[in-house]
Scaffold this motif. Structure first.
Motif, PDB file in Angstrom:
ATOM      1  N   MET A  75      54.770 -50.834 -37.862  1.00  0.00           N
ATOM      2  CA  MET A  75      54.984 -50.506 -36.569  1.00  0.00           C
ATOM      3  C   MET A  75      53.606 -50.044 -36.208  1.00  0.00           C
ATOM      4  O   MET A  75      52.604 -49.826 -36.614  1.00  0.00           O
ATOM      5  N   ASP A  76      53.178 -50.322 -34.890  1.00  0.00           N
ATOM      6  CA  ASP A  76      51.980 -49.873 -34.053  1.00  0.00           C
ATOM      7  C   ASP A  76      51.855 -48.555 -34.086  1.00  0.00           C
ATOM      8  O   ASP A  76      52.755 -47.756 -34.020  1.00  0.00           O
ATOM      9  N   PRO A  77      50.473 -48.191 -34.420  1.00  0.00           N
ATOM     10  CA  PRO A  77      49.299 -48.990 -34.450  1.00  0.00           C
ATOM     11  C   PRO A  77      49.062 -49.452 -35.683  1.00  0.00           C
ATOM     12  O   PRO A  77      47.683 -49.632 -35.989  1.00  0.00           O
ATOM     13  N   GLY A  78      49.839 -49.643 -36.616  1.00  0.00           N
ATOM     14  CA  GLY A  78      49.408 -50.339 -37.794  1.00  0.00           C
ATOM     15  C   GLY A  78      49.083 -49.062 -38.901  1.00  0.00           C
ATOM     16  O   GLY A  78      49.615 -47.932 -38.638  1.00  0.00           O
ATOM     17  N   LEU A  79      48.324 -49.565 -40.102  1.00  0.00           N
ATOM     18  CA  LEU A  79      47.957 -48.429 -40.958  1.00  0.00           C
ATOM     19  C   LEU A  79      46.623 -47.889 -40.450  1.00  0.00           C
ATOM     20  O   LEU A  79      45.515 -48.815 -40.286  1.00  0.00           O
ATOM     21  N   VAL A  80      46.406 -46.649 -40.331  1.00  0.00           N
ATOM     22  CA  VAL A  80      45.446 -46.003 -39.768  1.00  0.00           C
ATOM     23  C   VAL A  80      45.244 -44.507 -40.458  1.00  0.00           C
ATOM     24  O   VAL A  80      45.827 -44.033 -41.222  1.00  0.00           O
ATOM     25  N   ASP A  81      44.013 -44.187 -40.160  1.00  0.00           N
ATOM     26  CA  ASP A  81      43.815 -42.741 -40.444  1.00  0.00           C
ATOM     27  C   ASP A  81      44.804 -41.877 -39.561  1.00  0.00           C
ATOM     28  O   ASP A  81      44.966 -42.229 -38.471  1.00  0.00           O
ATOM     29  N   GLY A  92      47.748 -44.088 -43.501  1.00  0.00           N
ATOM     30  CA  GLY A  92      49.108 -44.718 -43.737  1.00  0.00           C
ATOM     31  C   GLY A  92      49.605 -45.128 -42.488  1.00  0.00           C
ATOM     32  O   GLY A  92      48.782 -45.453 -41.356  1.00  0.00           O
ATOM     33  N   GLY A  93      50.928 -45.245 -42.531  1.00  0.00           N
ATOM     34  CA  GLY A  93      51.739 -45.776 -41.378  1.00  0.00           C
ATOM     35  C   GLY A  93      53.248 -45.535 -41.294  1.00  0.00           C
ATOM     36  O   GLY A  93      53.608 -44.729 -42.168  1.00  0.00           O
TER      37      GLY A  93
END
Length: 274
Positions: free
Chosen positions: A239-245, A269-270
């Motif tokens: 899902m948005d916003p993807g894999l991120v801090d 992760g995400g």
């Protein structure tokens, strides 16, 4: 409700640091011992941002639960490696929005289980399971009457995969995620994040320290691409916003600028939909 009462395993070791108690100490909790706080101090010397990351991770968990309840209608949560109760536990966040939300907590730390029985197990819509998070069949059986398995379930794997070592059998973290993804009803969600670092000295240093401190009850600090593989290998729709801090996952407060970000390691992760 409590599942998996195993009195012979409920021996709390006050001489060996516990990951759950160390996390509690980093969050400013009181359910920990001097041995845990000492281990945290040694960890902070290798990765100074650890305490900040623990707090960022907890805030991420709260945002995820609220988002899934409000925007996606999720009413069932399975929290793997739930850790010691703290402020705004998963069932408190979810049930504040809808008191019909059901939350099952899974952990095999004896202190987590002891406190979970009195703190987390507070109404008919909560369940505390004493089990290794990798023992999926046992967990599915414990929740077969608790959850409605025809409706979406959110599987939470929040800041726990670094506690699991890589293996060549069904206890490997990737194999565990695959089982959960295959068993969960369509439209369910998986929330996956763990501590990662681009610095090999941090990865190796933290992994070695935690392996020694916890008596081998630890996994590995990984790289971003290894966490991404947990999603891609299991064909999960991110899902948005993807894999991120995790501080960048649908923030509800201003995020820190680049110069104030951790440079040693991050919680990364995400969220994916099945």
């Amino acid at each position: 409700m409590v599942h998996g009462e195993k009195p012979q395993t409920h021996r709390i070791d006050m001489n060996t640091p516990s990951v759950a108690r160390m996390y509690d100490a980093l969050l400013g909790g009181v359910t920990n011992y001097e041995v845990d706080r000492d281990a945290c101090n040694r960890l902070l010397r290798i990765a100074p941002s650890t305490q900040l990351l623990a707090r960022n991770n907890r805030a991420f968990l709260r945002r995820v639960v609220r988002t899934l309840v409000v925007k996606h209608g999720v009413r069932q949560f399975l929290d793997h490696g739930s850790g010691l109760p703290t402020l705004e536990n998963v069932h408190e966040v979810a049930q504040q929005l809808d008191d019909t939300c059901r939350v099952a907590y899974v952990d095999n730390d004896p202190m987590v289980h002891a406190f979970g029985r009195t703190t987390l197990d507070e109404n008919d819509n909560t369940l505390v399971i004493n089990a290794d998070m990798r023992h999926s069949a046992e967990i599915f059986k414990a929740t077969e009457e608790f959850f409605d398995w025809t409706k979406p379930i959110c599987g939470l794997f929040v800041s726990v995969l670094h506690c699991l070592p890589d293996r060549d059998d069904d206890l490997d973290p990737g194999a565990m995620l695959k089982r959960v993804a295959e068993e969960f009803p369509p439209g369910s969600f998986l929330v996956i994040c763990q501590l990662v670092s681009d610095d090999p000295d941090v990865r190796d240093g933290v992994t070695r320290l935690m392996e020694e401190e916890t008596g081998g009850r630890w996994g590995r600090v990984r790289r971003r691409e290894e966490v991404r593989a947990y999603f891609t290998d299991n064909e999960l729709s991110i899902m948005d916003p993807g894999l991120v801090d995790v501080v960048d996952w649908n923030p509800d407060t201003p995020v820190p600028p680049p110069e104030l970000r951790a440079t040693d390691w991050v919680e990364w992760g995400g969220v994916a939909r099945l």
